[in-house]
Enzyme design. Structure first.
Site, short mmCIF file in Angstrom:
data_model
loop_
_atom_site.label_atom_id
_atom_site.label_comp_id
_atom_site.label_asym_id
_atom_site.label_seq_id
_atom_site.Cartn_x
_atom_site.Cartn_y
_atom_site.Cartn_z
N CYS A 95 0.84 -1.20 0.00
CA CYS A 95 0.00 0.00 0.00
C CYS A 95 0.88 1.24 0.00
O CYS A 95 1.86 1.31 0.73
CB CYS A 95 -0.91 -0.01 1.23
SG CYS A 95 -2.05 1.39 1.28
N HIS A 137 -8.33 -4.03 -3.23
CA HIS A 137 -7.52 -3.23 -2.31
C HIS A 137 -7.95 -1.76 -2.38
O HIS A 137 -8.20 -1.12 -1.35
CB HIS A 137 -6.03 -3.37 -2.66
CG HIS A 137 -5.14 -2.46 -1.87
ND1 HIS A 137 -4.39 -2.92 -0.82
CD2 HIS A 137 -4.89 -1.13 -1.97
CE1 HIS A 137 -3.71 -1.90 -0.30
NE2 HIS A 137 -4.00 -0.80 -0.99
N GLU A 138 -8.03 -1.22 -3.59
CA GLU A 138 -8.38 0.20 -3.75
C GLU A 138 -9.81 0.47 -3.29
O GLU A 138 -10.10 1.48 -2.67
CB GLU A 138 -8.17 0.66 -5.20
CG GLU A 138 -6.75 0.50 -5.71
CD GLU A 138 -5.69 1.16 -4.85
OE1 GLU A 138 -5.99 2.10 -4.10
OE2 GLU A 138 -4.52 0.72 -4.93
N HIS A 141 -10.19 1.03 0.33
CA HIS A 141 -9.87 2.39 0.77
C HIS A 141 -11.11 3.29 0.78
O HIS A 141 -11.24 4.17 1.62
CB HIS A 141 -8.80 3.03 -0.13
CG HIS A 141 -7.40 2.66 0.23
ND1 HIS A 141 -6.82 3.02 1.43
CD2 HIS A 141 -6.45 2.00 -0.46
CE1 HIS A 141 -5.58 2.58 1.47
NE2 HIS A 141 -5.32 1.95 0.33
#
Length: 160
Positions: A95, A137-138, A141
């Site tokens: 990250c 993953h994004e 966020h």
């Protein structure tokens, strides 16, 4: 123009907040936000030699926006997963908000994501393997979730 010094780092409360959807009236702002995301991602690549995508909250832009640039730039406005496979894979996740730490997580092997592009047109994309992992993953966020929170166990951390 935002730079690497504007990157929101691990421990900052902003990383744990849920982002708001982008309204059509905010579309003119998206161009500037994407330019900032692109600039910071280029700086990360120069300094740390990784970075394929970045989410707006990582620059303190609390909107549901992901920018990916591997072979060509792609903008994901208000993305949502419409399918996530039962089959999962284990990977070492990294990250930009904590660039020297790797975290072992499980991610869905295949996903389908629906989103608006920069012309406010609906798009759909089926992703698998590394691209599936990247978008998960994004997307996390956008919901204030970090890969540290998805670690498989207490031994799932290592320095790059």
């Amino acid at each position: 123009m935002k730079t690497l010094k504007d990157l929101v780092l691990l421990g900052n409360p902003l990383l744990y907040k849920v982002s708001s959807p982008i309204k059509k009236s905010e579309l003119p702002l998206v161009t500037k936000w994407v330019a900032d995301l692109d600039n910071v991602m280029k700086e990360i690549r120069m300094k740390y030699n990784f970075g394929r995508a970045i989410a707006a909250p990582q620059l303190g832009i609390m909107r549901r926006l992901i920018y990916m640039n591997i072979e060509k730039p792609i903008v994901f406005i208000n993305p949502e997963f419409t399918y996530m496979s039962d089959e999962k894979m284990e990977i070492w996740d990294d990250c930009m908000s904590f660039p020297n730490l790797l975290v072992k997580v499980k991610r869905h092997k295949k996903v389908t994501i629906k989103y608006l592009d920069e012309n406010w047109e609906t798009q759909k994309w089926e992703l698998k393997n590394d691209l599936s992992e990247l978008l998960q993953h994004e997307y996390d966020h956008l919901d204030g979730i970090l890969c540290t929170m998805r670690a498989i166990d207490l031994k799932s951390f290592k320095w790059r």
